[in-house]
Scaffold this active site. Sequence first.
Site, PDB file in Angstrom:
ATOM      1  N   TYR A  72       0.840  -1.204   0.000  1.00  0.00           N
ATOM      2  CA  TYR A  72       0.000   0.000   0.000  1.00  0.00           C
ATOM      3  C   TYR A  72       0.872   1.249   0.000  1.00  0.00           C
ATOM      4  O   TYR A  72       0.640   2.185  -0.757  1.00  0.00           O
ATOM      5  CB  TYR A  72      -0.918   0.007   1.234  1.00  0.00           C
ATOM      6  CG  TYR A  72      -1.966   1.096   1.162  1.00  0.00           C
ATOM      7  CD1 TYR A  72      -3.242   0.817   0.691  1.00  0.00           C
ATOM      8  CD2 TYR A  72      -1.678   2.401   1.550  1.00  0.00           C
ATOM      9  CE1 TYR A  72      -4.206   1.809   0.598  1.00  0.00           C
ATOM     10  CE2 TYR A  72      -2.636   3.396   1.459  1.00  0.00           C
ATOM     11  CZ  TYR A  72      -3.898   3.103   0.985  1.00  0.00           C
ATOM     12  OH  TYR A  72      -4.838   4.093   0.886  1.00  0.00           O
ATOM     13  N   ASP A 125      -9.788  17.579 -25.032  1.00  0.00           N
ATOM     14  CA  ASP A 125     -11.120  17.828 -24.440  1.00  0.00           C
ATOM     15  C   ASP A 125     -11.192  17.597 -22.934  1.00  0.00           C
ATOM     16  O   ASP A 125     -11.876  18.335 -22.247  1.00  0.00           O
ATOM     17  CB  ASP A 125     -12.294  17.135 -25.160  1.00  0.00           C
ATOM     18  CG  ASP A 125     -11.959  15.850 -25.849  1.00  0.00           C
ATOM     19  OD1 ASP A 125     -10.911  15.803 -26.515  1.00  0.00           O
ATOM     20  OD2 ASP A 125     -12.747  14.908 -25.748  1.00  0.00           O
ATOM     21  N   ASP A 214       1.370  18.971 -21.385  1.00  0.00           N
ATOM     22  CA  ASP A 214       0.486  17.816 -21.472  1.00  0.00           C
ATOM     23  C   ASP A 214       1.245  16.841 -22.373  1.00  0.00           C
ATOM     24  O   ASP A 214       1.333  17.015 -23.582  1.00  0.00           O
ATOM     25  CB  ASP A 214      -0.868  18.213 -22.067  1.00  0.00           C
ATOM     26  CG  ASP A 214      -1.770  17.009 -22.329  1.00  0.00           C
ATOM     27  OD1 ASP A 214      -1.281  15.866 -22.206  1.00  0.00           O
ATOM     28  OD2 ASP A 214      -2.944  17.209 -22.674  1.00  0.00           O
TER      29      ASP A 214
HETATM   30  N1  F0G Z   1      -4.101  14.782 -23.143  1.00  0.00           N
HETATM   31  C1  F0G Z   1      -4.067  14.365 -24.410  1.00  0.00           C
HETATM   32  C2  F0G Z   1      -3.251  15.108 -25.403  1.00  0.00           C
HETATM   33  C3  F0G Z   1      -4.795  13.234 -24.802  1.00  0.00           C
HETATM   34  O1  F0G Z   1      -4.764  12.843 -26.068  1.00  0.00           O
HETATM   35  C4  F0G Z   1      -5.556  12.545 -23.825  1.00  0.00           C
HETATM   36  C5  F0G Z   1      -6.343  11.368 -24.191  1.00  0.00           C
HETATM   37  C6  F0G Z   1      -5.545  13.016 -22.503  1.00  0.00           C
HETATM   38  C7  F0G Z   1      -4.797  14.139 -22.197  1.00  0.00           C
HETATM   39  C8  F0G Z   1      -6.329  12.332 -21.418  1.00  0.00           C
HETATM   40  O2  F0G Z   1      -5.741  11.141 -21.066  1.00  0.00           O
HETATM   41  O3  F0G Z   1      -7.395   9.360 -21.661  1.00  0.00           O
HETATM   42  O4  F0G Z   1      -5.504   8.929 -20.088  1.00  0.00           O
HETATM   43  O5  F0G Z   1      -7.403  10.333 -19.382  1.00  0.00           O
HETATM   44  N2  F0G Z   1      -6.605  11.047 -25.368  1.00  0.00           N
HETATM   45  C9  F0G Z   1      -7.295   9.861 -25.848  1.00  0.00           C
HETATM   46  C10 F0G Z   1      -7.447   9.934 -27.347  1.00  0.00           C
HETATM   47  C11 F0G Z   1      -8.531   9.499 -25.125  1.00  0.00           C
HETATM   48  O6  F0G Z   1      -8.148   9.061 -27.901  1.00  0.00           O
HETATM   49  O7  F0G Z   1      -6.855  10.807 -27.975  1.00  0.00           O
HETATM   50  P1  F0G Z   1      -6.563   9.877 -20.528  1.00  0.00           P
END
Ligand code: F0G
Length: 458
Positions: A72, A125, A214
Site C-alpha cells: 500500500y 477535451d 500535457d
Molecule cells: N491529453 C491528451 C493530449 C490526450 O490525447 C488525452 C487522451 C488526454 C490528455 C487524457 O488522457 O485518456 O488517459 O485520461 N486522449 C485519448 C485519445 C482518449 O483518444 O486521444 P486519458
Amino acid sequence: MELPYAESWKIKMVEPIRKSTREQREQWLKDAYYNVFQLKADQVYIDCLTDSGTGAMSDRQWAALMTGDESYAGARSFYELKETINRITGFEYVIPTHQGRAAENVLFSALVKSGDIVPGNSHFDTTKGHIESRHAFAVDCTVDEAKDTQLEAPFKGNVDLVKLENVLKSNADKVPFIIVTITNNTAGGQPVSLENIKAVRKLADKYGKRVILDSARFAENAYFIKMREKGYADLTIKEICLEIFRNADGMTMSAKKDGLVNMGGFIATRHEDWYEAAKAFCIPFEGYLTYGGMNGRDMAALAVGLDENTEFEMLHTRIHQVGYLAKKLDEYGVPYQRPAGGHAIFVDASLILTNVPKEEFPAQTLTVELYKEAGVRGCEIGYILADRDPVTRENRFDGLDFVRLAIPRRTYTDNHMDVIAVALKNVYDRREQITKGLKIVWEAELMRHFTVKLEPIV
Ligand code: F0G
C-alpha cells in the site's frame, strides 16, 4: 539494392480478430444509433478508434508485471517508476494517477480557480473540461497553419507566440500556468518544435508564469524534433526529452499513449510547492501517494514502457507505420491533415463529402461509411465532438471536421494499413453519390460524442 525498412520487434503473442459481412455491419450500426462508440469491439475488424491504452506491451513489460510490488505504501514499483521519470524528464516530484485526466483533475484542483485563464495549444477535451468545470477559460493559441490541412509545415502543433503574449499582456494576473500539449492531438498529432517550447518558456518567464506540458505523446514529439528540427539530428531521443522538459515546470501524463501501458498516468514537477498542493487532492481522489490509482504491477510495466518508448528504433517503427498509411492515401488522393502526424491520420471529411451539408455531419457520415465498407472503426473529431456553444446552444461549425484513424502501438501490421487505405479509397471513389448525412435524435449536454444517437437522413 537497399534493404527495405522493417519493424524493430517481432511478435510473440497474437489476438485473433474477426471479419464480418456488410449486412451484419449495417444492422450493428443501426443498433448502435450510428455512433461507433456504441459498437461492441467484437463487431470491429480493425480498430482505429484510439491509440490510448490499445497498444501491445513487450515481453519485458509483461515480465515486469510479475515483479510488481503491491504494498500500500512505499511500494518498490513506485520507486522504480519514479526513478525512470526522474531520469527521462528531470522532474523530481512524481504523483501516479489512474490515467491522464486524473492527473489533470489532481493538479488543476490545486492550481485552477474560477475566472482563471489557461492559454495553450488546442487543449485536449478532458484538459479543457477540467478547466471549464472550474469556471475557468481555456484559450486556444495554436498557430493558424494548423487550420490549413493541405499546408506542409513541420511543426503545425506550435503555439502562436503573438496570441499567447496577447493573453498574457491583458490578463497576466488571471493565468495560473500555460499548458503546451505535445504532440498536439487535436490539430492532428502535429508536433511542437523545441524552438517553440523555448520561446514559450521565455514568454512565461517574462510574465512570471509556469509552464505545464500535457505530455501524452512526448516521445513522438521528441522523434519529430530529431527528424525535422535543425540542430537535433545527432541527439538521442532521451537527450531531446530532457531538453524539452528542461523548459517546463511540470507535466501531466496519460501513460496510455507514450508510456506503452493500457492504463495509467502521472504528474511530475520540479516544484515542491506544486507537489505539496497536488498531494492534498491525490489522496482523496486517486489514492495514497505511492500508488495514486495504479497497481504496483502496472507502475512496474510503465517504468519499462517509458524506457522502451524513448528509444529511437521503437519510435521510428511506430511513426514509419503512420507514414506508410499516409503514403497509401496519397496514392489514392484521399486528403488528410498534412504532413502525417505521430499517432494518427486525420482525414479531412470537408474535402471529401462535399455533397453532405455540415448540418448533416460529414465526418461522422464518413466514419459510418468506412465502418460499413470494411469494419474499420475510426473516430469523428469534428462537429459532433465540438459540442454546442454553451450560451447560444448552436452547433459549432467553425472548426475542422476530421475522421481520425488512430494507430495503436505495436498492434497492427502494414497489411492492416493496406486494408484501411483501400476501404477509405472505396468510400472516396463513391463520394459524389454520398449526398445525405445524419441527424441527431438524442444528445447529452456535454461530451455528446460518446453517447449521441443518430439516424441517417433519407
Ligand atoms: N491529453 C491528451 C493530449 C490526450 O490525447 C488525452 C487522451 C488526454 C490528455 C487524457 O488522457 O485518456 O488517459 O485520461 N486522449 C485519448 C485519445 C482518449 O483518444 O486521444 P486519458
